[in-house]
Scaffold this motif. Structure first.
Motif, mmCIF file in Angstrom:
data_model
loop_
_atom_site.group_PDB
_atom_site.id
_atom_site.type_symbol
_atom_site.label_atom_id
_atom_site.label_comp_id
_atom_site.label_asym_id
_atom_site.label_seq_id
_atom_site.Cartn_x
_atom_site.Cartn_y
_atom_site.Cartn_z
ATOM 1 N N ASP A 98 -4.409 0.679 6.663
ATOM 2 C CA ASP A 98 -4.205 2.050 7.123
ATOM 3 C C ASP A 98 -4.760 2.948 6.023
ATOM 4 O OD1 ASP A 98 -3.167 4.653 7.386
ATOM 5 O OD2 ASP A 98 -1.423 3.967 8.466
ATOM 6 N N ILE A 99 -5.896 3.613 6.308
ATOM 7 C CA ILE A 99 -6.563 4.456 5.321
ATOM 8 C C ILE A 99 -6.612 5.886 5.864
ATOM 9 C CG2 ILE A 99 -8.670 4.827 3.986
ATOM 10 C CD1 ILE A 99 -9.318 1.850 4.400
ATOM 11 N N PHE A 100 -5.909 6.789 5.221
ATOM 12 C CA PHE A 100 -5.817 8.178 5.681
ATOM 13 C C PHE A 100 -5.331 8.257 7.126
ATOM 14 C CE2 PHE A 100 -9.466 8.603 2.561
ATOM 15 C CZ PHE A 100 -8.693 9.166 1.552
ATOM 16 N N GLY A 101 -4.457 7.328 7.519
ATOM 17 C CA GLY A 101 -3.938 7.331 8.883
ATOM 18 C C GLY A 101 -4.873 6.713 9.911
ATOM 19 N N GLY A 104 -3.435 4.238 -2.920
ATOM 20 C CA GLY A 104 -2.430 4.910 -2.103
ATOM 21 C C GLY A 104 -2.462 4.605 -0.629
ATOM 22 N N HIS A 105 -3.335 3.665 -0.209
ATOM 23 C CA HIS A 105 -3.412 3.315 1.201
ATOM 24 C C HIS A 105 -2.512 2.118 1.488
ATOM 25 C CE1 HIS A 105 -6.596 6.219 1.291
ATOM 26 N NE2 HIS A 105 -7.246 5.558 0.349
ATOM 27 N N ARG A 114 3.031 -11.792 6.178
ATOM 28 C CA ARG A 114 3.459 -10.387 6.224
ATOM 29 C C ARG A 114 3.679 -9.827 4.820
ATOM 30 N NH1 ARG A 114 5.207 -7.307 10.236
ATOM 31 N NH2 ARG A 114 5.287 -9.109 11.642
ATOM 32 N N ASN A 115 3.084 -8.661 4.547
ATOM 33 C CA ASN A 115 3.214 -7.933 3.270
ATOM 34 C C ASN A 115 2.567 -8.664 2.093
ATOM 35 O OD1 ASN A 115 4.760 -6.103 4.740
ATOM 36 N ND2 ASN A 115 6.698 -7.002 4.100
ATOM 37 N N MET A 116 1.758 -9.679 2.365
ATOM 38 C CA MET A 116 1.157 -10.456 1.281
ATOM 39 C C MET A 116 -0.365 -10.398 1.337
ATOM 40 S SD MET A 116 3.621 -13.785 0.983
ATOM 41 C CE MET A 116 5.348 -13.591 0.549
ATOM 42 N N ALA A 124 3.565 0.888 0.573
ATOM 43 C CA ALA A 124 2.233 0.287 0.473
ATOM 44 C C ALA A 124 1.920 -0.646 1.632
ATOM 45 C CB ALA A 124 2.105 -0.477 -0.849
ATOM 46 N N VAL A 125 2.852 -0.810 2.572
ATOM 47 C CA VAL A 125 2.640 -1.747 3.682
ATOM 48 C C VAL A 125 3.031 -1.092 5.010
ATOM 49 C CG1 VAL A 125 2.966 -3.805 2.267
ATOM 50 C CG2 VAL A 125 4.944 -2.761 3.404
#
Length: 310
Positions: free
Chosen positions: A143-146, A170-171, A198-200, A219-220
């Motif tokens: 997810d980059i800038f939404g 920050g993405h 997941r999350n890794m 961050a996720v």
């Protein structure tokens, strides 16, 4: 992907009127919802018992006002052994005959405060997403800038490393290595991680990194719609690359077309910054501003001005 009655209860707020451990494990196999109005009047020709049975104000009112002597018999026909559960909307009273039929067929009864039409929409949306057929693709979903961005490329090109750099900037990471993609509607793709990943994120030479543990919950993401794809490839001196941005390629995933941008990778290029710029440029075009068109208009005006000067 399967959805059990317990999954529904965990996701959507209900008041559980009747349940058993075995009834909670029953699977919901379709997103279609049945409102048994005609069935309460005794018409079962096109009845679909395998669907969730939803009683709104109309069904409930008819059942309570016009069906009394044979209410239990009708509810037994509605609540069959293949019925996953029964839901009563608007916090309406649950008749004793319904509970008796549920006990006989081992069916969960839930009560909701929601209006019937809204509850129907919530259930359908949730089940459409969960029951949608999944395809698995190799890549990193961010997810980059939404904007949902699917990073792809040959093995070893640096997708995960680029994803890690974008996380530091920050993405948010959605999935690394294996992205589970499903069609949310006819025009929209969504992606989520394989549960085991997941999350890794996996970084060669370092190993598995728990992104949420190291960088925090911000961050996720659990899933995102996929708006664009970026393909990372080794820089080729003999290849002509798009320098004006006159158009993008397209890829088809699960019968949905996505714009794809090919970014060459070589030493000295900050790929994460380039990706950020590509995403911001994509957003600008979505909002109606096209830098390429602006440049071409300026170039045309300059050529016309020079022609007049001659």
């Amino acid at each position: 992907m399967k959805v059990t009655v317990q999954d529904l209860i965990d996701k959507i707020q209900f008041n559980v009127i009747y349940s058993t451990p075995t009834a909670l494990k029953k699977e919901v196999t379709t997103s279609e919802i049945m409102r048994p109005g005609l069935e309460m009047a005794g018409y079962f020709n096109y009845f679909t018992p395998e669907r969730i049975q939803l009683f709104g104000m109309k069904e409930w009112s008819y059942m309570m006002d016009n069906v009394e002597n044979n209410r239990y018999d009708l509810l037994k026909k509605v609540m069959t052994d293949v019925t996953p559960l029964v839901i009563v909307a608007r916090s309406l009273e649950i008749p004793s005959e319904m509970i008796a039929a549920a006990k006989k067929q081992d069916i969960v009864i839930l009560q909701s405060r929601e209006a019937t039409s809204r509850l129907n929409s919530i259930l359908t949306t949730f089940l459409d997403e969960k029951l949608a057929e999944r395809i698995s693709v190799h890549g990193v979903l961010m997810d980059i800038f939404g904007v949902g961005v699917l990073l792809q490329g040959m093995s070893g090109i640096g997708k995960s490393e680029t994803g890690l750099e974008l996380i530091k900037r920050g993405h948010r990471l959605v999935a690394d290595d294996r992205v589970e993609i499903f069609q949310r509607d006819a025009f929209t793709l969504s992606g989520e991680p394989a549960e085991i990943l997941r999350n890794m994120i996996e970084i060669r030479g370092v190993g598995i990194i728990d992104v949420m543990n190291l960088f925090g919950a911000g961050a996720v993401r659990d899933f995102t719609d996929i708006d664009m794809a970026i393909y990372l490839e080794n820089y080729d001196n003999d290849k002509e690359y798009d320098r004006l941005g006159n158009g993008s390629d397209e890829i088809i995933l699960d019968n949905v077309s996505l714009p794809q941008f090919r970014i060459p990778v070589k030493t000295g290029r900050n790929v994460s910054v380039i990706i950020e710029a590509a995403v911001m440029n994509f957003r600008a075009k979505q909002m109606g501003y096209d830098a390429t068109k602006t440049f071409e208009d300026r170039l045309t005006n300059l050529i016309e001005k020079n022609s007049e000067d001659e």
